[in-house]
Write an enzyme that holds these catalytic residues in place. Structure first.
Site, PDB file in Angstrom:
ATOM      1  N   ASP A 471       0.782  -1.248  -0.048  1.00  0.00           N
ATOM      2  CA  ASP A 471       0.084  -0.100   0.129  1.00  0.00           C
ATOM      3  C   ASP A 471       0.704   1.443  -0.063  1.00  0.00           C
ATOM      4  O   ASP A 471       0.330   2.436  -0.245  1.00  0.00           O
ATOM      5  CB  ASP A 471      -0.995  -0.011   1.025  1.00  0.00           C
ATOM      6  CG  ASP A 471      -0.653  -0.078   2.407  1.00  0.00           C
ATOM      7  OD1 ASP A 471       0.792  -0.630   2.667  1.00  0.00           O
ATOM      8  OD2 ASP A 471      -1.238  -0.036   3.554  1.00  0.00           O
TER       9      ASP A 471
HETATM   10  C1  LAN Z   1       3.828  -0.820  10.042  1.00  0.00           C
HETATM   11  C2  LAN Z   1       3.722   0.695   9.721  1.00  0.00           C
HETATM   12  C3  LAN Z   1       3.114   0.668   8.282  1.00  0.00           C
HETATM   13  C4  LAN Z   1       1.951  -0.022   7.938  1.00  0.00           C
HETATM   14  C5  LAN Z   1       0.951   0.457   6.911  1.00  0.00           C
HETATM   15  C6  LAN Z   1       1.724   0.946   5.681  1.00  0.00           C
HETATM   16  C7  LAN Z   1       0.098   1.517   7.539  1.00  0.00           C
HETATM   17  C8  LAN Z   1       0.002  -0.608   6.707  1.00  0.00           C
HETATM   18  O1  LAN Z   1      -0.995  -0.313   5.573  1.00  0.00           O
HETATM   19  C9  LAN Z   1       0.842  -1.964   6.374  1.00  0.00           C
HETATM   20  C10 LAN Z   1       1.738  -2.418   7.562  1.00  0.00           C
HETATM   21  C11 LAN Z   1       2.754  -1.255   7.885  1.00  0.00           C
HETATM   22  C12 LAN Z   1       3.764  -1.523   6.888  1.00  0.00           C
HETATM   23  C13 LAN Z   1       3.434  -1.825   9.287  1.00  0.00           C
HETATM   24  C14 LAN Z   1       3.645  -3.210   9.462  1.00  0.00           C
HETATM   25  C15 LAN Z   1       3.971  -3.384  11.075  1.00  0.00           C
HETATM   26  C16 LAN Z   1       4.861  -2.393  11.435  1.00  0.00           C
HETATM   27  C17 LAN Z   1       6.136  -2.451  10.506  1.00  0.00           C
HETATM   28  C18 LAN Z   1       4.411  -1.039  11.419  1.00  0.00           C
HETATM   29  C19 LAN Z   1       3.202  -0.947  12.175  1.00  0.00           C
HETATM   30  C20 LAN Z   1       5.468  -0.277  11.986  1.00  0.00           C
HETATM   31  C21 LAN Z   1       6.075  -0.974  12.992  1.00  0.00           C
HETATM   32  C22 LAN Z   1       5.526  -2.442  12.807  1.00  0.00           C
HETATM   33  C23 LAN Z   1       6.539  -3.511  13.391  1.00  0.00           C
HETATM   34  C24 LAN Z   1       6.093  -4.929  13.249  1.00  0.00           C
HETATM   35  C25 LAN Z   1       7.242  -3.220  14.802  1.00  0.00           C
HETATM   36  C26 LAN Z   1       8.013  -3.981  15.297  1.00  0.00           C
HETATM   37  C27 LAN Z   1       7.426  -5.116  16.217  1.00  0.00           C
HETATM   38  C28 LAN Z   1       7.382  -6.290  16.052  1.00  0.00           C
HETATM   39  C29 LAN Z   1       6.241  -7.168  16.538  1.00  0.00           C
HETATM   40  C30 LAN Z   1       8.168  -7.186  14.921  1.00  0.00           C
END
Ligand code: LAN
Length: 742
Positions: A471
């Site tokens: 996305d």
């Molecule tokens: C994110 C941030 C962005 C988010 C969007 C683009 C908003 C979403 O539409 C798709 C998933 C995504 C890319 C996403 C996935 C999980 C993330 C990377 C996070 C929420 C930011 C931090 C998180 C990550 C998993 C945090 C680390 C913690 C763990 C449990 C490994």
């Protein structure tokens, strides 16, 4: 106030092709018939004429043409328009101020830096890496970290898993240990309270598995009390559904260095602090603890996902295997894991995919190559990319930033109406940033380490970090197309690059018609039974999400409009399947659950936007019914002050949970949806818009309200620019839809 002159209205001007003829008591607008009632003239009317048409040459020597003007204005609803102009001016002022304020925060390179904190288990990971490797942070950093950790302590002594959550064992033990590593005395009153919290709630042995992992590294827990991750699994044949290459990339990249640490049972040597900590966080004598019995113990305040019976059975096997694992196989496994970690480091310039693996990879690299190695130094240099200073102290961000994502959103928000064109410099800088963040290359080790194709994609943060997201590619593309449409910048993103982005979006569509986050769903959902984290749900594979799907569908629709020839058939099919997926995900109450922000208002907005724009691609009745249901849902959730507000509990409970006060971000999402749906609930929309304007601060900002981002259902994350982006977008849409047409 015009005087009352009733007989003026007996005359009416008729026009046609520039002819202008005054009709007396015009019964029709037909100019040729203007004399139709001319004979219908009474004595009373004659008298009224001489009264109403009394003319004073002294005060008004030239006729001011009042009869025509008054009538023309009255028929144009002049009063109403006057009021609308005033309202519109207020709206324009608010929007201009909002965009002006936000533009001031843009860096010269075009993005918006911002606080991306929230989770409380990230900084401890990094501090543990720095402690084990004996690479302390500079003193000012350490001081600010202490400030941060103490600022988020609850009055009962505990900490949550994230800054707004209720205390948990994971949160509390991790912050407690961090503060001790940072040199805070165990007799500090705040730490005594925290230690009591830990002991009162069962002691640190009941920390969830991720905590057990970190404590094992610190020699504050024993590895045989940690359910084995079965590192040898990485050598399984790749076609097996349980092969880690099929996991959600975040799980894969966290469990990869975890497996390395477990394979080597990395454990720092005992020292005074460790020996003391063993007394501070356990009720029992550390040496007397039966570690094997602690493996499945999880404090009930932490437990979100219960271990499945299958996982328990698996653990039985893997824990037994741990006792007999042949050394040669361990070595082979470890070599492979290290090779993979090195590849990830190289592919991301040592930033790694996220904050958890960043810290654990640092530990592995330190263990493998030592503190003075080039690799470790490179790791340490990028620790600082994850640190952020805000009014609550220094925190570790949930990613190396949300750069591309925010820029793409604000660009679309500003260009929703022509008003955004008043900020050409901002748009231009954003465009340059978007241009420089598109990923244009793949790494040599791309295929070897299971990466999805990425040429033409956009990441969430930066191209250097280099993990493409479906996305984010869609949003990067939408913003690019929106800027190109305006013609106000010299376009440097070529047609070829746009088509590459389209190819990436198409390549990301899952079998179920939806779009995932970073990679296709590579295994069936049943793999979730192996989820070993008790604190997160749905982390094993990459699922299709409503909001990711909607973003991709919208980008493809825009491509259809601007590049109608390109892969026409394929794109049409993708859009149709995507819209079907979205409709299928709608809940019976008309809403959609949002996986990446709070919560139903977020996903409902995305879904409605896609359904409205995708008019031509789906059955009209189905589509209308779905949109109407969504609007009814939103209207039902409007709060008495005209706003909308959900709490983060919506995410974990998966039930719409109303906040005590409305939230500008939720309000903006609901308004974006209702407006795009052309809902006839004008009054509801107006009340929401009024609330956004009223909540705006004098300088054009909006106050930060509750946390609005989420991941894995249960952990919250701050999006500090959402409070600007979405109100600006909703107001701008209102302006576009309601601007007075002269
Ligand atoms: C994110 C941030 C962005 C988010 C969007 C683009 C908003 C979403 O539409 C798709 C998933 C995504 C890319 C996403 C996935 C999980 C993330 C990377 C996070 C929420 C930011 C931090 C998180 C990550 C998993 C945090 C680390 C913690 C763990 C449990 C490994």
């Amino acid at each position: 106030m015009p005087q009352k002159k009733p007989s003026w209205n007996l005359w009416k001007l008729l026009t046609r092709n520039g002819r202008q003829v005054w009709a007396f008591k015009a019964g029709t607008s037909d100019i040729d018939d203007h004399l139709k009632n001319a004979d219908d003239f009474s004595e009373q009317e004659r008298q009224a004429f001489s009264k109403d048409f009394a003319f004073d040459r002294q005060s008004n020597p030239t006729s001011a043409d009042k009869v025509f003007r008054q009538q023309a204005l009255a028929s144009n609803n002049f009063k109403l328009i006057e009021q609308k102009i005033a309202e519109e001016q207020t709206l324009i002022d608010s929007l201009t101020k909002g965009m002006h304020y936000f533009s001031q925060l843009q860096t010269d390179e075009g993005h918006w830096p911002g606080d991306y904190g929230g989770p409380l288990f990230l900084l401890p990971g990094l501090l543990i890496a720095s402690y084990i490797s004996d690479t302390p942070f500079p003193k000012p950093h350490q001081e600010m970290m202490k400030v941060y950790l103490f600022n988020h302590q609850h009055t009962d002594g505990g900490w949550g898993m994230h800054i707004e959550g209720q205390p948990t064992m994971f949160g509390t033990v991790m912050q407690y240990v961090s503060l001790r590593i940072l040199g805070v005395d165990k007799d500090d009153a705040r730490l005594r309270l925290a230690s009591a919290w830990i002991k009162d709630n069962g002691g640190a042995a009941s920390i969830p598995s991720w905590g057990k992992f970190y404590l094992s590294l610190l020699n504050l827990y024993k590895w045989n009390g940690f359910n084995s991750l079965f590192p040898e699994m990485w050598l399984f044949p790749k076609w097996l559904p349980v092969h880690p290459s099929r996991y959600w990339c975040h799980s894969r990249m966290v469990y990869l260095p975890m497996a390395y640490c477990q394979a080597h049972r990395i454990q720092m040597p005992e020292n005074d602090l460790i020996l003391s900590l063993r007394k501070e966080i356990y009720n029992e004598d550390f040496d007397s603890i039966d570690w094997a019995k602690q493996r499945d113990r999880v404090c009930e305040k932490d437990c979100y996902t219960k271990q499945s019976p299958v996982l328990k059975w698996m653990n039985l096997f893997t824990n037994t295997y741990e006792k007999i694992s042949p050394q040669w196989l361990r070595t082979k496994t470890s070599d492979y894991l290290l090779k993979y970690i090195n590849a990830e480091d190289a592919q991301t310039e040592y930033l790694n995919i996220g904050p958890v693996s960043k810290a654990i990879n640092s530990v592995c690299i330190w263990h493998a190559y030592g503190k003075d190695s080039e690799q470790f130094k490179k790791h340490v240099a990028r620790w600082y990319d994850y640190l952020w200073v805000a009014e609550d102290g220094m925190k570790m961000s949930g990613y190396n930033g949300s750069q591309l994502w925010d820029v793409a959103f604000i660009t679309r928000a500003m260009l929703e109406s022509d008003l955004g064109l008043q900020f050409p410099e901002t748009i231009n800088k954003s465009y340059q940033f978007i241009d420089s963040m598109q990923i244009l290359e793949e790494h040599e080790t791309h295929q070897e380490f299971f990466r999805h194709p990425m040429i033409g994609s956009w990441p969430f943060s930066t191209a250097e970090q280099g993990w493409p997201v479906a996305d984010c590619t869609a949003k990067g593309l939408s913003a690019t197309l929106a800027v190109h449409k305006t013609g106000i910048v010299k376009s440097s993103i070529s047609d070829e690059r746009i088509k590459q982005a389209v190819d990436i979006i198409l390549s990301y569509q899952n079998q179920d018609g939806g779009w995932p986050t970073y990679e296709l769903s590579r295994s069936p959902q049943w793999l979730e039974v192996l989820n070993p984290s008790e604190i997160f749900a749905d982390i094993m594979i990459d699922y299709s999400w409503t909001e990711c799907s909607a973003a991709c569908v919208i980008a493809l629709l825009e491509i259809q409009e601007q590049y109608p020839e390109y892969k026409d058939q394929e794109i049409r099919l993708a859009i149709t399947k995507g819209l079907e997926f979205i409709i299928n995900k709608q809940k019976t109450d008309g809403s959609w659950y949002g996986g990446w922000a709070v919560c139903f208002t977020y996903a409902t907005w995305f879904a409605v936007e896609a359904l409205v724009q995708g008019k031509k691609y789906i059955d009209a009745e189905l589509r209308t019914a779905s949109i109407n249901k969504a609007c009814d849902f939103l209207i039902n959730k409007q709060m008495p002050d005209g706003g909308w507000g959900e709490t983060y509990e919506s995410c974990a409970k998966m039930v719409y949970t109303q906040a005590e006060t409305s939230q500008v971000v939720n309000t903006a999402w609901a308004l974006l949806a209702l407006q795009t749906a052309k809902s006839d609930e004008q009054e509801a929309i107006q009340r929401g818009i009024d609330l956004l304007i009223q909540r705006q601060l004098d300088n054009g900002d909006w106050a930060q309200e509750s946390i609005s981002g989420v991941f894995n259902y249960n952990c919250m994350i701050t999006y500090s620019s959402y409070r600007n982006i979405f109100p600006i977008w909703a107001l701008n849409r209102f302006y576009k839809n309601n601007a007075i047409k002269a």
